[in-house]
Motif scaffolding. Structure first.
Motif, PDB file in Angstrom:
ATOM      1  N   UNK B   8      38.752 109.266  31.740  1.00  0.00           N
ATOM      2  CA  UNK B   8      37.745 109.120  30.676  1.00  0.00           C
ATOM      3  C   UNK B   8      37.462 110.459  30.007  1.00  0.00           C
ATOM      4  N   UNK B   9      36.662 110.451  28.952  1.00  0.00           N
ATOM      5  CA  UNK B   9      36.282 111.709  28.305  1.00  0.00           C
ATOM      6  C   UNK B   9      35.339 112.500  29.194  1.00  0.00           C
ATOM      7  N   UNK B  10      34.479 111.796  29.910  1.00  0.00           N
ATOM      8  CA  UNK B  10      33.517 112.454  30.787  1.00  0.00           C
ATOM      9  C   UNK B  10      33.339 111.616  32.044  1.00  0.00           C
ATOM     10  N   UNK B  11      33.025 112.292  33.147  1.00  0.00           N
ATOM     11  CA  UNK B  11      32.887 111.622  34.434  1.00  0.00           C
ATOM     12  C   UNK B  11      31.790 112.317  35.224  1.00  0.00           C
ATOM     13  N   UNK B  12      30.844 111.532  35.668  1.00  0.00           N
ATOM     14  CA  UNK B  12      29.744 112.081  36.463  1.00  0.00           C
ATOM     15  C   UNK B  12      29.867 111.511  37.863  1.00  0.00           C
ATOM     16  N   UNK B  13      29.967 112.371  38.874  1.00  0.00           N
ATOM     17  CA  UNK B  13      30.183 111.956  40.252  1.00  0.00           C
ATOM     18  C   UNK B  13      29.099 112.505  41.153  1.00  0.00           C
ATOM     19  N   UNK B  14      28.794 111.757  42.202  1.00  0.00           N
ATOM     20  CA  UNK B  14      27.964 112.284  43.267  1.00  0.00           C
ATOM     21  C   UNK B  14      28.867 113.091  44.193  1.00  0.00           C
ATOM     22  N   UNK B  15      28.313 114.091  44.800  1.00  0.00           N
ATOM     23  CA  UNK B  15      29.073 114.876  45.762  1.00  0.00           C
ATOM     24  C   UNK B  15      29.658 113.938  46.823  1.00  0.00           C
ATOM     25  N   UNK B  16      30.962 114.067  47.093  1.00  0.00           N
ATOM     26  CA  UNK B  16      31.623 113.211  48.074  1.00  0.00           C
ATOM     27  C   UNK B  16      32.214 111.934  47.516  1.00  0.00           C
ATOM     28  N   UNK B  17      31.912 111.626  46.238  1.00  0.00           N
ATOM     29  CA  UNK B  17      32.391 110.388  45.620  1.00  0.00           C
ATOM     30  C   UNK B  17      33.754 110.632  44.969  1.00  0.00           C
ATOM     31  N   UNK B  18      34.814 110.164  45.582  1.00  0.00           N
ATOM     32  CA  UNK B  18      36.172 110.408  45.081  1.00  0.00           C
ATOM     33  C   UNK B  18      36.446 109.629  43.802  1.00  0.00           C
ATOM     34  N   UNK B  19      37.319 110.168  42.947  1.00  0.00           N
ATOM     35  CA  UNK B  19      37.666 109.507  41.691  1.00  0.00           C
ATOM     36  C   UNK B  19      39.001 110.038  41.176  1.00  0.00           C
ATOM     37  N   UNK B  60      43.617 121.914  47.829  1.00  0.00           N
ATOM     38  CA  UNK B  60      42.265 121.655  48.316  1.00  0.00           C
ATOM     39  C   UNK B  60      41.912 120.182  48.087  1.00  0.00           C
ATOM     40  N   UNK B  61      40.889 119.895  47.302  1.00  0.00           N
ATOM     41  CA  UNK B  61      40.439 118.510  47.106  1.00  0.00           C
ATOM     42  C   UNK B  61      41.165 117.812  45.946  1.00  0.00           C
ATOM     43  N   UNK B  62      42.113 118.480  45.329  1.00  0.00           N
ATOM     44  CA  UNK B  62      42.816 117.947  44.163  1.00  0.00           C
ATOM     45  C   UNK B  62      44.237 117.530  44.527  1.00  0.00           C
ATOM     46  N   UNK B  63      44.647 116.380  43.974  1.00  0.00           N
ATOM     47  CA  UNK B  63      46.020 115.915  44.149  1.00  0.00           C
ATOM     48  C   UNK B  63      46.506 115.350  42.823  1.00  0.00           C
ATOM     49  N   UNK B  73      45.024 112.827  38.265  1.00  0.00           N
ATOM     50  CA  UNK B  73      44.459 113.906  39.063  1.00  0.00           C
ATOM     51  C   UNK B  73      43.374 113.282  39.927  1.00  0.00           C
ATOM     52  N   UNK B  74      43.645 113.228  41.228  1.00  0.00           N
ATOM     53  CA  UNK B  74      42.702 112.626  42.168  1.00  0.00           C
ATOM     54  C   UNK B  74      41.817 113.732  42.736  1.00  0.00           C
ATOM     55  N   UNK B  75      40.506 113.479  42.710  1.00  0.00           N
ATOM     56  CA  UNK B  75      39.552 114.428  43.284  1.00  0.00           C
ATOM     57  C   UNK B  75      38.942 113.741  44.502  1.00  0.00           C
ATOM     58  N   UNK B  76      39.217 114.281  45.681  1.00  0.00           N
ATOM     59  CA  UNK B  76      38.751 113.676  46.938  1.00  0.00           C
ATOM     60  C   UNK B  76      37.513 114.415  47.438  1.00  0.00           C
ATOM     61  N   UNK B  77      36.475 113.650  47.711  1.00  0.00           N
ATOM     62  CA  UNK B  77      35.215 114.211  48.226  1.00  0.00           C
ATOM     63  C   UNK B  77      34.800 115.445  47.433  1.00  0.00           C
ATOM     64  N   UNK B  78      34.565 115.296  46.129  1.00  0.00           N
ATOM     65  CA  UNK B  78      34.280 116.460  45.287  1.00  0.00           C
ATOM     66  C   UNK B  78      32.984 117.171  45.670  1.00  0.00           C
ATOM     67  N   UNK B  79      32.957 118.463  45.362  1.00  0.00           N
ATOM     68  CA  UNK B  79      31.777 119.287  45.545  1.00  0.00           C
ATOM     69  C   UNK B  79      31.299 119.757  44.176  1.00  0.00           C
ATOM     70  N   UNK B  80      30.038 120.202  44.080  1.00  0.00           N
ATOM     71  CA  UNK B  80      29.531 120.668  42.774  1.00  0.00           C
ATOM     72  C   UNK B  80      30.425 121.725  42.132  1.00  0.00           C
ATOM     73  N   UNK B  81      31.087 122.554  42.911  1.00  0.00           N
ATOM     74  CA  UNK B  81      31.954 123.594  42.341  1.00  0.00           C
ATOM     75  C   UNK B  81      33.221 123.030  41.695  1.00  0.00           C
ATOM     76  N   UNK B 102      42.644 116.213  25.189  1.00  0.00           N
ATOM     77  CA  UNK B 102      41.297 116.713  24.875  1.00  0.00           C
ATOM     78  C   UNK B 102      40.496 117.056  26.119  1.00  0.00           C
ATOM     79  N   UNK B 103      40.983 116.634  27.294  1.00  0.00           N
ATOM     80  CA  UNK B 103      40.312 116.981  28.527  1.00  0.00           C
ATOM     81  C   UNK B 103      39.350 115.922  29.031  1.00  0.00           C
ATOM     82  N   UNK B 104      39.043 115.993  30.327  1.00  0.00           N
ATOM     83  CA  UNK B 104      38.009 115.169  30.950  1.00  0.00           C
ATOM     84  C   UNK B 104      36.966 116.111  31.534  1.00  0.00           C
ATOM     85  N   UNK B 105      35.731 115.958  31.092  1.00  0.00           N
ATOM     86  CA  UNK B 105      34.641 116.785  31.598  1.00  0.00           C
ATOM     87  C   UNK B 105      34.075 116.135  32.848  1.00  0.00           C
ATOM     88  N   UNK B 106      34.164 116.829  33.976  1.00  0.00           N
ATOM     89  CA  UNK B 106      33.692 116.306  35.263  1.00  0.00           C
ATOM     90  C   UNK B 106      32.436 117.056  35.692  1.00  0.00           C
TER      91      UNK B 106
END
Lengths: 113, 110
Positions: B8-19, B60-63, B73-81, B102-106
């Protein structure tokens, strides 16, 4: 190892004024690129140098933009005269050769008033 | 002409919520697909290069994975950083020319 260095980081000018951006690539990198990035968009290539030669400048608006890479190291990108629509971030990148990974500098944010 | 579409253009995740982030592309002769991370006020930072369908790379948390038409691009158990804009780019027949999406803002919240 030092990364790609750009200066200035920020520049505010009035329209119709000239402006220049400077880039020092990673040591030993033969290929240098200038990109333009508008807000919310990905970078777009303006010009690519291999050593001193500009090998791809098809996207450079040559009526007002010019670039040079003397001695195959540092490069300067110039706009004269600047227009309101030139407000953007200008990124410099370098790679060992054109086939290799590109590494970007921090960019220069230009605001034209 | 090479084209890259990110969603998506933007993605808002909770810490630990993979996407996963998607990068769809059309290119004449793929020579490489690149993922970069860009923080506000900084230049893109190189993450991965993928060259052929089926290839996967991890950091790290990226695959990152690649098929003939898209990359994820899979983000597993993301952290605020991990909050950043993630850019996808392809290199086709023109060596040295990257076509960016154009990028995805996470944004990852604690």
């Amino acid at each position: 190892e030092a990364g790609v260095v750009q200066s200035p980081r920020y520049k505010i000018i009035e329209k119709k004024q000239p402006v220049a951006f400077w880039c020092n690539p990673i040591s030993g990198h033969n290929t240098l690129y200038w990109y333009l990035q508008n807000l919310g968009q990905g970078p777009e290539l303006l010009i690519r140098y291999e050593n001193e030669e500009a090998v791809d400048d098809s996207q450079l608006p040559k009526d007002r933009f010019s670039a040079e890479r003397l001695k195959g190291v540092d490069s300067t990108l110039k706009i004269q005269p600047a227009e309101l629509g030139d407000s953007a971030v200008y990124l410099c990148a370098s790679s060992l050769e054109a086939t290799d990974t590109q590494y970007f500098g921090p960019g220069t944010r230009l605001t034209v008033l | 002409e090479d084209q890259v579409t990110q969603s998506p253009e933007a993605l808002r995740l909770q810490e630990g919520e993979s996407s996963s982030l998607n990068c769809s592309y059309t290119v004449s002769g793929l020579r490489g697909l690149f993922w970069y991370r860009q923080d506000p006020g900084k230049g893109p930072e190189f993450l991965f290069t993928l060259y052929s369908a089926g290839e996967e790379k991890e950091k790290e948390r990226l695959k990152a994975t690649l098929t003939k038409k898209e990359s994820f691009l899979h983000i597993t158990a993301p952290k605020p950083e991990d909050s950043a804009t993630y850019l996808c780019a392809v290199q086709g027949n023109s060596w040295g020319k990257l076509q960016f999406g154009a990028g995805t803002q996470v944004v990852v919240t604690p």
